[in-house]
Design a protein around this motif. Structure first.
Motif, PDB file in Angstrom:
ATOM      1  N   THR A  33      21.518  46.381  29.698  1.00 28.01           N
ATOM      2  CA  THR A  33      22.975  46.396  29.788  1.00 28.01           C
ATOM      3  C   THR A  33      23.625  45.159  29.194  1.00 28.01           C
ATOM      4  OG1 THR A  33      22.814  45.522  32.006  1.00 28.01           O
ATOM      5  CG2 THR A  33      23.142  47.900  31.780  1.00 28.01           C
ATOM      6  N   ALA A  34      22.862  44.093  28.987  1.00 32.29           N
ATOM      7  CA  ALA A  34      23.485  42.893  28.435  1.00 32.29           C
ATOM      8  C   ALA A  34      24.100  43.253  27.098  1.00 32.29           C
ATOM      9  CB  ALA A  34      22.444  41.797  28.264  1.00 32.29           C
ATOM     10  N   GLY A  35      25.272  42.769  26.869  1.00 28.30           N
ATOM     11  CA  GLY A  35      25.905  43.045  25.583  1.00 28.30           C
ATOM     12  C   GLY A  35      26.810  44.256  25.637  1.00 28.30           C
ATOM     13  N   VAL A  36      26.624  45.128  26.600  1.00 23.89           N
ATOM     14  CA  VAL A  36      27.533  46.256  26.691  1.00 23.89           C
ATOM     15  C   VAL A  36      28.478  46.116  27.881  1.00 23.89           C
ATOM     16  CG1 VAL A  36      26.123  47.915  25.462  1.00 23.89           C
ATOM     17  CG2 VAL A  36      25.818  47.645  27.914  1.00 23.89           C
ATOM     18  N   ALA A  37      28.132  45.195  28.822  1.00 20.50           N
ATOM     19  CA  ALA A  37      29.018  44.990  29.969  1.00 20.50           C
ATOM     20  C   ALA A  37      30.390  44.589  29.457  1.00 20.50           C
ATOM     21  CB  ALA A  37      28.461  43.915  30.876  1.00 20.50           C
ATOM     22  N   ALA A  38      31.395  45.268  29.913  1.00 21.84           N
ATOM     23  CA  ALA A  38      32.705  45.101  29.297  1.00 21.84           C
ATOM     24  C   ALA A  38      33.564  44.068  30.006  1.00 21.84           C
ATOM     25  CB  ALA A  38      33.422  46.435  29.272  1.00 21.84           C
ATOM     26  N   ALA A  39      33.535  44.086  31.321  1.00 24.14           N
ATOM     27  CA  ALA A  39      34.480  43.227  32.028  1.00 24.14           C
ATOM     28  C   ALA A  39      33.729  42.187  32.845  1.00 24.14           C
ATOM     29  CB  ALA A  39      35.355  44.073  32.934  1.00 24.14           C
ATOM     30  N   ALA A  40      34.202  40.956  32.789  1.00 23.57           N
ATOM     31  CA  ALA A  40      33.579  39.895  33.571  1.00 23.57           C
ATOM     32  C   ALA A  40      34.102  39.981  35.001  1.00 23.57           C
ATOM     33  CB  ALA A  40      33.899  38.552  32.956  1.00 23.57           C
ATOM     34  N   VAL A  41      33.174  39.858  35.946  1.00 26.14           N
ATOM     35  CA  VAL A  41      33.581  39.905  37.351  1.00 26.14           C
ATOM     36  C   VAL A  41      33.287  38.537  37.961  1.00 26.14           C
ATOM     37  CG1 VAL A  41      33.172  40.997  39.572  1.00 26.14           C
ATOM     38  CG2 VAL A  41      33.126  42.368  37.494  1.00 26.14           C
ATOM     39  N   LYS A  78      33.226  47.377  35.954  1.00 25.03           N
ATOM     40  CA  LYS A  78      32.962  46.596  34.737  1.00 25.03           C
ATOM     41  C   LYS A  78      33.164  47.444  33.482  1.00 25.03           C
ATOM     42  CE  LYS A  78      29.669  43.470  35.002  1.00 25.03           C
ATOM     43  NZ  LYS A  78      28.329  42.857  35.238  1.00 25.03           N
ATOM     44  N   LEU A  79      33.916  48.489  33.626  1.00 28.89           N
ATOM     45  CA  LEU A  79      34.291  49.310  32.468  1.00 28.89           C
ATOM     46  C   LEU A  79      35.497  48.680  31.784  1.00 28.89           C
ATOM     47  CD1 LEU A  79      34.174  52.853  34.123  1.00 28.89           C
ATOM     48  CD2 LEU A  79      32.462  51.842  32.596  1.00 28.89           C
ATOM     49  N   PRO A  80      35.752  49.060  30.544  1.00 27.90           N
ATOM     50  CA  PRO A  80      36.952  48.513  29.871  1.00 27.90           C
ATOM     51  C   PRO A  80      38.252  49.139  30.365  1.00 27.90           C
ATOM     52  CG  PRO A  80      35.730  49.955  28.401  1.00 27.90           C
ATOM     53  CD  PRO A  80      34.903  49.815  29.633  1.00 27.90           C
ATOM     54  N   GLU A  81      38.177  50.153  31.207  1.00 26.64           N
ATOM     55  CA  GLU A  81      39.405  50.741  31.747  1.00 26.64           C
ATOM     56  C   GLU A  81      39.244  50.961  33.244  1.00 26.64           C
ATOM     57  OE1 GLU A  81      40.368  54.631  30.363  1.00 26.64           O
ATOM     58  OE2 GLU A  81      38.444  55.503  30.955  1.00 26.64           O
ATOM     59  N   HIS A  82      40.360  51.302  33.878  1.00 29.42           N
ATOM     60  CA  HIS A  82      40.297  51.483  35.333  1.00 29.42           C
ATOM     61  C   HIS A  82      39.470  52.731  35.675  1.00 29.42           C
ATOM     62  CE1 HIS A  82      44.248  53.918  34.939  1.00 29.42           C
ATOM     63  NE2 HIS A  82      43.232  54.729  34.871  1.00 29.42           N
ATOM     64  N   LYS A  96      45.206  53.392  44.463  1.00 38.30           N
ATOM     65  CA  LYS A  96      45.412  52.805  43.146  1.00 38.30           C
ATOM     66  C   LYS A  96      44.086  52.862  42.401  1.00 38.30           C
ATOM     67  CE  LYS A  96      49.068  49.410  43.932  1.00 38.30           C
ATOM     68  NZ  LYS A  96      49.320  47.993  44.236  1.00 38.30           N
ATOM     69  N   ALA A  97      44.152  53.078  41.113  1.00 36.43           N
ATOM     70  CA  ALA A  97      42.914  53.043  40.323  1.00 36.43           C
ATOM     71  C   ALA A  97      42.329  51.634  40.392  1.00 36.43           C
ATOM     72  CB  ALA A  97      43.208  53.423  38.878  1.00 36.43           C
ATOM     73  N   ILE A  98      41.013  51.558  40.352  1.00 38.28           N
ATOM     74  CA  ILE A  98      40.349  50.249  40.397  1.00 38.28           C
ATOM     75  C   ILE A  98      40.457  49.621  39.016  1.00 38.28           C
ATOM     76  CG2 ILE A  98      38.233  49.020  40.931  1.00 38.28           C
ATOM     77  CD1 ILE A  98      37.258  51.674  42.322  1.00 38.28           C
ATOM     78  N   PRO A  99      41.201  48.519  38.893  1.00 42.85           N
ATOM     79  CA  PRO A  99      41.352  47.944  37.555  1.00 42.85           C
ATOM     80  C   PRO A  99      40.037  47.353  37.059  1.00 42.85           C
ATOM     81  CG  PRO A  99      42.929  46.996  39.113  1.00 42.85           C
ATOM     82  CD  PRO A  99      41.891  47.719  39.907  1.00 42.85           C
ATOM     83  N   SER A 100      39.962  47.173  35.788  1.00 38.82           N
ATOM     84  CA  SER A 100      38.826  46.530  35.138  1.00 38.82           C
ATOM     85  C   SER A 100      38.624  45.157  35.781  1.00 38.82           C
ATOM     86  CB  SER A 100      39.186  46.373  33.668  1.00 38.82           C
ATOM     87  OG  SER A 100      38.051  46.515  32.911  1.00 38.82           O
ATOM     88  N   GLY A 101      37.379  44.871  36.177  1.00 39.96           N
ATOM     89  CA  GLY A 101      37.091  43.546  36.717  1.00 39.96           C
ATOM     90  C   GLY A 101      37.283  43.432  38.215  1.00 39.96           C
ATOM     91  N   LYS A 102      37.751  44.491  38.890  1.00 37.20           N
ATOM     92  CA  LYS A 102      38.021  44.411  40.336  1.00 37.20           C
ATOM     93  C   LYS A 102      36.975  45.186  41.132  1.00 37.20           C
ATOM     94  CE  LYS A 102      41.979  42.214  40.009  1.00 37.20           C
ATOM     95  NZ  LYS A 102      42.099  40.830  40.408  1.00 37.20           N
TER      96      LYS A 102
END
Lengths: 474, 473
Positions: free
Chosen positions: A15-23, A122-126, A149-155
């Motif tokens: 998954t390294a390199g494809v993870a989109a959002a930093a948590v 960690k997706l690029p969208e909610h 509420k949709a779970i935002p990216s990074g949350k």
């Protein structure tokens, strides 16, 4: 299974390199350590080490998510993220999933368990998660916009409810779900009964898998998310034959198979050599009086079916979707039928412009499985797989139920090909038969069609080719 | 020149008198080669080829032998040019015309023949013999000037013939490339037609086997029909290109069976970078030189007209008349026209206008030459870039698409007819790449010509098979 810490130490090839959002690490510190799975292999059942005891399932080419007990609450941590899934050896897909795989890990709980699921996006969208089939508070049902509420990216969001009824369930996003399900976001949920239930049998082997479909252009890796019906890869747990593991059981075992359908069409799931009963649906266990014996059960879109049978016939039994195009891998849907069209002599002309052109299809599609020809990158042949007697010529939703006398309880390893007792394999007939008496009465057609006198004479003649008339004899 | 017959001269003493200016004027003589040396020199210098005019049967034989030798092998651009220089009848005619001009020049630079008249008359008993030796003095005086003018005219004719030869060479080169490209296109179109043929045959069998309807069969057959048309067009283009080359090489009979290479030469590694190309062309171009020389010549002619405006009216006659009745009468007569009505002013004005005209022509020639050489260089560079783009990008991409499609055919993602349809899509690219390479070589020939003479910058205008194929789909 590896923890995230181990995983990063191991180099993070998947998954390294494809993870989109930093948590944020600080935010993650209090949560259950997320566990990742880099392998697409079938993992052994996860025996419960705490909480209420139960008899675990085996997820075909998948795994069960470990949990931690926190003051009597079962805590799971799902991480929604881009993943690289091997659909079969030779083909990898860029999917979205959970904890390193698509589908995500199976969640196994016991009836009455209070469950807390942390979902880190960690997706690029909610995103959001809907717990398909569960009785739960309305605000936990996971429909973004409607219930939460949709779970935002990074949350990270948390869902909490009691697993009220035993049965077979699924989880999947309910925010931009067309995209997210087409990208492979889904997972299995099994709630085991707390006490002995007269409608739920104790079984020796309990398998589960999801039906899912992708449209991935040969040579590419990302599914086309706009496809409605014309999918080209029909999967069990995001795997296609020959990438689907066999179901290995001991002769005499009571076997349960749980199937959930998250494709956009129905799938008649069919087993050879045995009859089964549909013992459960999304609604729960089926009353015994309502159970039909079947060899095929249709799993409609968005449904779950659990079937049970006694595996009493030893052998290697085919187990597949009965839509024959669903037991094929990627293929052209507009390829003309060439059966009966001899075109070996025109090859020369074509190969002046297309030097490596080869004739295929004039005797049917089996050529495809026989010839080993170069294909576009990252794709698998339309039909493939070598059995003990030759090419199986399959793909997609196909596997084998292996029933063996000596398969030890709890052992899910592949026992190899079945050794047939003498005289129990179909063989070539070489003798002659006496002419039997034939039934001779033949009636006429009730309403023969009137042919106009000037009818065109162009009737297509049926031209069957006798076996052995071609160059290759099989 | 008029001649009056008057008296009877005694020629012996006059002989010296007559011979003097003749000897003085010197003897302009014929070169024996028809004056083609400068043309030969230019051919060697700029084309690296030899050019000759066949006067005798032996010379004709050896030229024919050389042409046959060159025709025995597949032609190259150079050998085609060599054949044209040896064999093109138009050029041979021009070279012979040079001999005509040379003869005229030699003629004009010679002393005019003196006029001699003899008359005998009787008046009663008197017999009178009149001998007059007349000589156009004006011509004699103007002779050195006239000789210069004539030699300039001769040089101009030589330059003209050289330019004609260079244009022939350039045209031949272009015709050669066009013919080879047409040959290459035709052979490719035949392959395409073969594949179309195969497709049509397959479609027929599909229908026969009951796998296809007549509609589907007809659709596939359409490609075959198109391909046949394109092959016919390519055949016509080939014949046209070949015949043009044949005409330039002046070939006939069995000679027309000459062979061409199968394909055009590859694109050179790097295009020539020529920042100083205008200056270079200005110093090289024969037409610029000719224009300059022409205006210099008209300047001299103008001077000549000014000097000789009165001379033409001057005539000298020597006479020696004898009579049996009287003493011998000797003397000379100079007659002068009275420039009462024609002071030669009109001639001077004409010469002046001619001079100004030639000055402007020379300037125009220089301006055009600069522009032509710029355009030719630009055409050369851009056709190089286009041909390189086809070689490095368009054709490899088409090839990659074909290879990928074959892989998809292998995987049964597409059928054989889609594979054939894809090859159809590649036809345009392949044909255009052949044409791009041809255009480069033609542009190169134009540029070479632009550096030494006036190029014909029409480019290659053969009907485009690729365009037709693209339009058909």
């Amino acid at each position: 299974m590896v923890s995230r810490r181990d995983f990063f130490r191991a180099g993070g090839a998947v998954t390294a390199g494809v993870a989109a959002a930093a948590v944020s690490k600080v935010a993650m510190a209090a949560l259950p350590e997320p566990v990742l799975q880099p392998s697409p292999d079938t993992m052994p059942p996860l025996l419960p080490s705490n909480g209420r005891p139960y008899n675990p399932v085996v997820t075909l080419n998948g795994w069960t998510l470990p949990w931690r007990m926190n003051q009597g609450v079962k805590e799971f941590h799902l991480v929604a993220e881009p993943v690289l899934r091997e659909l079969a050896p030779g083909m990898k897909a860029h999917l979205w999933g959970y904890n390193g795989q698509s589908p995500g890990p199976t969640i196994e709980v016991v009836e009455g368990d209070r469950v807390r699921v942390f979902v880190t996006n960690k997706l690029p969208e909610h995103t959001s998660i809907h717990w398909h089939g569960q009785r739960l508070p309305n605000g936990m049902d996971g429909v973004a916009g409607l219930n939460q509420k949709a779970i935002p990216s990074g949350k990270t969001y948390v869902y909490e409810f009691v697993a009220r009824r035993p049965g077979t369930f699924m989880y999947h996003p309910h925010a931009d779900e067309m995209t997210q399900m087409a990208m492979g976001m889904m997972g299995f949920w099994v709630t085991h009964p707390k006490t002995k239930n007269p409608l739920i049998s104790a079984v020796d082997r309990d398998f589960c898998f999801l039906l899912n479909a992708f449209d991935i252009e040969p040579g590419s890796a990302t599914p086309k998310i706009m496809t409605m019906l014309d999918f080209n890869l029909w999967c069990w747990n995001s795997r296609v034959f020959p990438g689907i593991d066999t179901l290995n059981v001991r002769q005499g075992d009571r076997v349960r198979i749980r199937v959930g359908n998250l494709t956009m069409t129905n799938h008649p799931i069919h087993v050879h050599g045995h009859e089964f009963e549909v013992t459960g649906t999304d609604g729960g266990p089926v009353p015994r009086s309502a159970r039909w014996p079947e060899v095929t059960t249709d799993v409609a879109v968005g449904q779950m079916r659990q079937v049970e049978f006694i595996a009493d016939e030893p052998g290697d039994w085919a187990f597949h979707c009965h839509k024959s195009h669903h037991t094929m891998n990627a293929m052209g849907h507009d390829v003309p039928t060439l059966i009966g069209v001899d075109h070996r002599d025109v090859v020369k002309k074509i190969s002046k412009l297309v030097p490596d052109y080869m004739v295929m299809g004039e005797r049917g599609m089996a050529d495809m499985a026989e010839m080993e020809m170069p294909l576009p990158d990252n794709t698998i042949p339309m039909m493939t797989g070598q059995g003990p007697f030759g090419g199986v010529e399959m793909g997609g939703m196909f596997s084998v139920l292996k029933v063996r006398k000596d398969q030890k309880p709890g052992d899910y390893r592949d026992p190899g090909w079945y050794q047939h007792p003498k005289g129990e394999v179909a063989f070539e007939w070489t003798g002659a038969l006496p002419e039997p008496a034939r039934f001779a009465a033949e009636g006429g057609r009730s309403m023969p069609r009137q042919q106009p006198a000037t009818a065109p004479s162009a009737t297509t003649e049926l031209r069957a080719r006798k076996p052995g008339s071609g160059k290759h004899q099989h | 020149m008029k001649k009056n017959f008057q008296r009877i001269p005694r020629p012996t003493r006059l002989a010296l008198l007559i011979a003097a200016p003749w000897l003085l004027a010197g003897c302009a003589s014929l070169s024996g080669t028809g004056g083609i040396e400068p043309v030969q020199k230019i051919a060697e210098q700029h084309l690296g080829q030899s050019v000759g005019v066949a006067r005798s049967a032996a010379e004709q034989d050896s030229a024919a032998k050389r042409v046959d030798e060159l025709l025995a092998k597949p032609l190259s651009a150079d050998s085609a040019v060599q054949i044209a220089l040896l064999n093109n009848r138009g050029l041979q005619a021009s070279l012979h015309a040079l001999g005509v001009v040379e003869a005229e020049v030699v003629q004009a630079s010679r002393m005019p023949n003196p006029g001699f008249s003899f008359g005998r008359s009787k008046k009663g008993e008197e017999r009178e013999i009149e001998r007059t030796f007349g000589f156009d003095l004006g011509h004699l005086i103007a002779l050195p000037l006239a000789r210069q003018a004539e030699s300039r005219r001769f040089a101009a004719a030589q330059r003209g013939t050289a330019l004609e030869m260079l244009a022939l060479a350039a045209d031949t080169r272009k015709a050669f490339y066009t013919a080879v490209a047409a040959e290459q296109t035709l052979s490719y179109m035949r392959d395409v037609q073969g594949a179309a043929d195969a497709g049509a045959e397959l479609a027929k069998r599909m229908a026969q086997a009951g796998n296809w309807s007549r509609l589907q069969q007809a659709r596939e057959h359409a490609f075959f029909a198109d391909a046949a048309l394109n092959t016919a067009r390519a055949e016509r283009a080939r014949v046209a290109a070949r015949e043009r080359l044949t005409r330039l090489l002046s070939l006939w009979g069995t000679q027309t069976a000459f062979t061409l290479p199968e394909r055009l030469a590859d694109l050179p590694g790097e295009p020539k970078d020529r920042p100083d190309i205008e200056q270079f062309a200005m110093s090289q171009r024969l037409d610029v030189q000719a224009a300059k020389a022409q205006s210099e010549a008209t300047a001299r002619n103008l001077g000549l007209s000014r000097v000789t405006r009165f001379i033409n009216v001057l005539e000298l006659e020597l006479s020696r008349n004898s009579s049996n009745e009287g003493p011998r009468q000797t003397g000379y007569e100079i007659s002068v026209e009275l420039p009462l009505f024609d002071w030669g002013g009109a001639r001077v004005a004409r010469a002046e206008s001619v001079y100004m005209q030639s000055l402007q022509r020379a300037a125009q020639t220089a301006v055009e030459a600069r522009s032509e050489v710029r355009e030719a260089y630009q055409a050369y560079r851009s056709s190089y870039d286009i041909a390189r783009h086809y070689r490095d990008e368009a054709v490899p991409t088409a090839k990659r698409i074909s290879e990928e499609n074959l892989l998809r055919y292998n995987g049964m993602f597409i059928g054989v007819f889609e594979l054939l349809a894809d090859t159809r899509a590649q036809i345009g690219t392949v044909n255009a790449s052949i044409e791009a390479l041809r255009d480069f070589w033609v542009a190169q020939a134009d540029l070479d010509m632009a550096l030494i003479g006036k190029p014909s910058l029409a480019g290659a205008a053969a009907p485009s098979v690729a365009g037709a194929a693209a339009a058909a789909h």
